[in-house]
Motif scaffolding. Structure first.
Motif, PDB file in Angstrom:
ATOM      1  N   PRO A 174     -18.359  42.725 -57.564  1.00 15.88           N
ATOM      2  CA  PRO A 174     -18.952  41.621 -58.338  1.00 15.88           C
ATOM      3  C   PRO A 174     -19.492  40.512 -57.441  1.00 15.88           C
ATOM      4  O   PRO A 174     -20.416  39.803 -57.821  1.00 15.88           O
ATOM      5  CB  PRO A 174     -17.798  41.110 -59.198  1.00 15.88           C
ATOM      6  CG  PRO A 174     -16.814  42.223 -59.247  1.00 15.88           C
ATOM      7  CD  PRO A 174     -16.959  42.968 -57.963  1.00 15.88           C
TER       8      PRO A 174
ATOM      9  N   ASP B 115     -23.849  39.110 -76.020  1.00  9.49           N
ATOM     10  CA  ASP B 115     -25.011  38.239 -76.211  1.00  9.49           C
ATOM     11  C   ASP B 115     -25.777  38.482 -77.505  1.00  9.49           C
ATOM     12  O   ASP B 115     -26.770  37.823 -77.756  1.00  9.49           O
ATOM     13  CB  ASP B 115     -25.996  38.421 -75.042  1.00  9.49           C
ATOM     14  CG  ASP B 115     -25.358  37.989 -73.736  1.00  9.49           C
ATOM     15  OD1 ASP B 115     -24.416  37.180 -73.802  1.00  9.49           O
ATOM     16  OD2 ASP B 115     -25.792  38.475 -72.682  1.00  9.49           O
TER      17      ASP B 115
ATOM     18  N   GLY C 120     -26.397  38.682 -60.740  1.00 11.64           N
ATOM     19  CA  GLY C 120     -25.852  37.938 -61.874  1.00 11.64           C
ATOM     20  C   GLY C 120     -25.479  38.830 -63.038  1.00 11.64           C
ATOM     21  O   GLY C 120     -24.556  39.611 -62.933  1.00 11.64           O
ATOM     22  N   GLY C 121     -26.209  38.766 -64.121  1.00  8.84           N
ATOM     23  CA  GLY C 121     -25.859  39.451 -65.369  1.00  8.84           C
ATOM     24  C   GLY C 121     -25.867  40.957 -65.273  1.00  8.84           C
ATOM     25  O   GLY C 121     -26.257  41.542 -64.259  1.00  8.84           O
ATOM     26  N   ALA C 122     -25.441  41.576 -66.371  1.00  2.87           N
ATOM     27  CA  ALA C 122     -25.393  43.029 -66.430  1.00  2.87           C
ATOM     28  C   ALA C 122     -26.805  43.589 -66.457  1.00  2.87           C
ATOM     29  O   ALA C 122     -27.743  42.927 -66.875  1.00  2.87           O
ATOM     30  CB  ALA C 122     -24.615  43.469 -67.667  1.00  2.87           C
TER      31      ALA C 122
ATOM     32  N   ARG D  74     -20.567  40.244 -64.570  1.00  3.30           N
ATOM     33  CA  ARG D  74     -20.225  39.075 -65.368  1.00  3.30           C
ATOM     34  C   ARG D  74     -18.733  38.986 -65.678  1.00  3.30           C
ATOM     35  O   ARG D  74     -18.261  37.983 -66.167  1.00  3.30           O
ATOM     36  CB  ARG D  74     -21.017  39.112 -66.680  1.00  3.30           C
ATOM     37  CG  ARG D  74     -22.396  38.508 -66.510  1.00  3.30           C
ATOM     38  CD  ARG D  74     -23.009  38.216 -67.847  1.00  3.30           C
ATOM     39  NE  ARG D  74     -22.748  39.329 -68.777  1.00  3.30           N
ATOM     40  CZ  ARG D  74     -23.296  39.404 -69.970  1.00  3.30           C
ATOM     41  NH1 ARG D  74     -24.106  38.459 -70.384  1.00  3.30           N
ATOM     42  NH2 ARG D  74     -23.034  40.426 -70.751  1.00  3.30           N
ATOM     43  N   ARG D  75     -18.016  40.094 -65.459  1.00  9.03           N
ATOM     44  CA  ARG D  75     -16.590  40.097 -65.813  1.00  9.03           C
ATOM     45  C   ARG D  75     -15.746  40.571 -64.643  1.00  9.03           C
ATOM     46  O   ARG D  75     -15.097  41.620 -64.710  1.00  9.03           O
ATOM     47  CB  ARG D  75     -16.368  40.994 -67.027  1.00  9.03           C
ATOM     48  CG  ARG D  75     -17.110  40.480 -68.241  1.00  9.03           C
ATOM     49  CD  ARG D  75     -16.948  41.372 -69.434  1.00  9.03           C
ATOM     50  NE  ARG D  75     -17.613  40.800 -70.591  1.00  9.03           N
ATOM     51  CZ  ARG D  75     -17.644  41.354 -71.784  1.00  9.03           C
ATOM     52  NH1 ARG D  75     -17.040  42.501 -71.993  1.00  9.03           N
ATOM     53  NH2 ARG D  75     -18.262  40.766 -72.772  1.00  9.03           N
TER      54      ARG D  75
ATOM     55  N   ASP E 195     -13.673  37.664 -73.420  1.00 10.46           N
ATOM     56  CA  ASP E 195     -15.023  37.538 -72.862  1.00 10.46           C
ATOM     57  C   ASP E 195     -16.092  37.737 -73.932  1.00 10.46           C
ATOM     58  O   ASP E 195     -17.272  37.851 -73.618  1.00 10.46           O
ATOM     59  CB  ASP E 195     -15.229  38.545 -71.726  1.00 10.46           C
ATOM     60  CG  ASP E 195     -14.405  38.184 -70.497  1.00 10.46           C
ATOM     61  OD1 ASP E 195     -13.991  37.007 -70.393  1.00 10.46           O
ATOM     62  OD2 ASP E 195     -14.160  39.063 -69.668  1.00 10.46           O
TER      63      ASP E 195
END
Lengths: 142, 421
Positions: free
Chosen positions: B309, B221, B315-317, B119-120, B215
């Motif tokens: 990445p 979240d 996608g997400g972590a 994501r980063r 970020d």
């Protein structure tokens, strides 16, 4: 002249033996060739010339010079039994400088040796010669 | 300044709502999640690394006052014997560098393990660049000591760099000079070590921290209800980690001097001549792989990490704890790597023609882990399995490298002639 180094055998060499074998970067005058035989490696053996990073190899036919610079990544090889081993990554060579094991891409190069009329030994580090090439020793030195 | 009317007494505000934010307090959000506060989430790696960087800059600045590149070894002997606390200062610099490498490696493994890069991507690239700068700093640092390891380390690195196509010879001239290794090349590496590398690192550290904040901080979240004020909860923990790290590294420096080998001898490397622990794996790889392939491996590894990445499609972590199916894939990959390497080393022992076998075994294991993992549980699992394979190979190569004795034969590290790591 600068690429030719001369093994100059001064009075210090008499006192301390082969270890004191001095290499001058110029053609040295006043070399006493009568000092040569006791300081030369015995037939079938070799002598490490520190300043030149070469092994002076004595054969029945004369003198040769084998570069000690490992062809892998440039460390200096050491004598190990009859051959050489590099202490940095373990490249192994036989007594003729041929690769026997390890990562070395090429054999150790032999370098041009000249035995002058006065008995001085000149090694040309820039001139590679065929493996096993030796320069005959002057009659006096033999 | 939060739109506060001027002249209002500061003392009337609660301490946690300090109205004069400094640069440091700006790095913190007002509220942080409780998950981000847990040591197991972050390993305290950010603060530990910052603390060690501070120690390195400070001790390095002081060391530079007495260091003389033209007579490196002699100036270190003088520092250690004549300057008050000189020995401790050098030890502090040395152990902080080792500590920073370990902390950075742990942080790297955590980010890879949690797939936090997904994501980063920007901060992942900044982090990779920092890891590269850290490696170059460590490398240039140990070439400055003037002992055998310095000289032959620099010699081997220059030899390897010379194999780089196109730019190799130019880079060697740039960093090591055109003459033989000596005071002139040490001067160049010293300049690199104290100017370009640390200032680039400082800039990237600021970017790295700024980006974490931009970020949304750690564990971005988390619902608002599960958040607590950063001060004192986060600040207190940060100060604690910083003090613990500082105490540890000062105690270590006081107890153990930095290693100093025999002075450099351009005519005779030690037997064996060993790299520091973090380069042992690379040295072991170089001892059985053509130099061009070693450079290729490094290039591909860096490129693959940089692209991670975008290679990852999930996608997400993710979670640091793998699922049951994933655990099987990872265990199989690790076992395959160890088994493959053991078989390869066996082959090398029997035949000189098999000398590249360990490197090929790792390549095979990476391909199998990547494809097997992807087929079994998806591409992320495949990537994780491949990365685990590389990590296991690095570990095995380090251990084998540590066991290289005189004449490069295998010997236990504590046996005579095995040489220090």
């Amino acid at each position: 002249m600068s690429s030719i180094a001369t093994a100059a055998l001064g009075t210090a060499a008499i006192a301390t033996g082969a270890a004191a074998l001095a290499i001058a970067s110029h053609v040295d005058s006043g070399i006493d060739s009568t000092l040569l035989p006791p300081l030369l490696p015995a037939v079938g053996s070799m002598l490490f010339i520190k300043e030149q990073a070469v092994y002076l190899v004595r054969t029945p036919e004369g003198l040769g010079a084998l570069s000690a610079r490992c062809t892998h990544l440039g460390c200096l090889v050491r004598q190990n039994g009859r051959g050489f081993v590099c202490p940095c990554h373990g490249a192994r060579y036989d007594g003729m400088g041929r690769v026997t094991a390890g990562p070395a891409p090429r054999d150790l190069p032999w370098l041009a040796v000249q035995v002058r009329a006065d008995g001085a030994i000149a090694i040309d580090r820039r001139r590679e010669v065929a493996a096993g090439t030796v320069a005959p020793l002057a009659p006096r030195a033999r | 300044m939060e739109g506060k009317p001027s002249g209002e007494p500061v003392a009337s505000l609660p301490p946690s709502q300090e109205s004069r934010p400094t640069f440091v307090t700006h790095l913190h959000p007002a509220l942080v999640s409780e998950r981000a506060l847990r040591f197991s989430t972050t390993l305290g790696a950010g603060i530990a690394a910052l603390t060690l960087f501070g120690v390195l800059v400070t001790s390095g600045g002081l060391l530079a006052l007495t260091y003389a590149p033209a007579s490196a070894y002699a100036s270190l002997i003088e520092l250690e014997q004549a300057v008050p606390f000189g020995r401790t200062l050098r030890a502090l610099h040395h152990w902080s560098a080792d500590g920073l490498l370990i902390v950075a490696l742990l942080h790297f493994l955590r980010i890879v393990g949690m797939a936090a890069y997904a994501r980063r991507p920007f901060n992942w690239l900044v982090g990779l660049a920092l890891l590269g700068l850290l490696t170059l700093s460590a490398l240039s640092g140990y070439t400055l000591v003037g002992d055998q390891r310095s000289f032959w380390g620099a010699s081997v690195v220059a030899g390897l760099l010379a194999h780089l196509p196109v730019a190799g010879a130019t880079l060697v001239r740039l960093f090591f000079g055109s003459g033989e290794l000596g005071p002139a090349s040490t001067g160049r590496l010293f300049a690199l070590h104290v100017t370009l590398l640390p200032s680039l690192a400082f800039g990237l550290i600021v970017a790295h921290l700024w980006r974490v904040r931009r970020d949304g901080g750690l564990a971005a979240d988390t619902p608002q209800a599960e958040r607590v004020p950063a001060r004192p909860h986060l600040l207190g923990r940060e100060v604690l980690v910083a003090l613990l790290v500082l105490t540890a590294v000062v105690a270590l420096a006081a107890a153990m001097p930095a290693p100093l080998g025999p002075p450099a001898d351009a005519a005779r490397p030690n037997n064996p001549e060993k790299a520091p622990w973090y380069f042992l794996a690379l040295q072991e790889l170089a001892s059985q792989t053509p130099s061009l392939v070693v450079l290729l491996v490094l290039f591909v590894a860096i490129l693959a990490l940089a692209c991670l990445p975008w290679l990852d499609d999930a996608g997400g972590a993710g979670s640091l704890i793998p699922s049951a199916k994933e655990r099987v894939v990872l265990a199989l990959s690790a076992a395959l790597t160890v088994g493959g390497l053991a078989a390869a080393y066996g082959a090398v022992g029997r035949s000189a023609a098999a000398r590249s076998a360990p490197a090929l075994a790792v390549l095979g294991a990476v391909v199998l882990a990547l494809s097997g993992g992807t087929l079994a549980t998806g591409r992320r699992a495949g990537l994780r399995a491949a990365l685990l394979t590389l990590a296991v190979a690095y570990l095995v190569f380090t251990l084998v490298g540590a066991c290289r004795g005189a004449n490069w034969t295998l010997a236990w590290p504590w046996q005579e002639g095995a040489g220090g790591a």
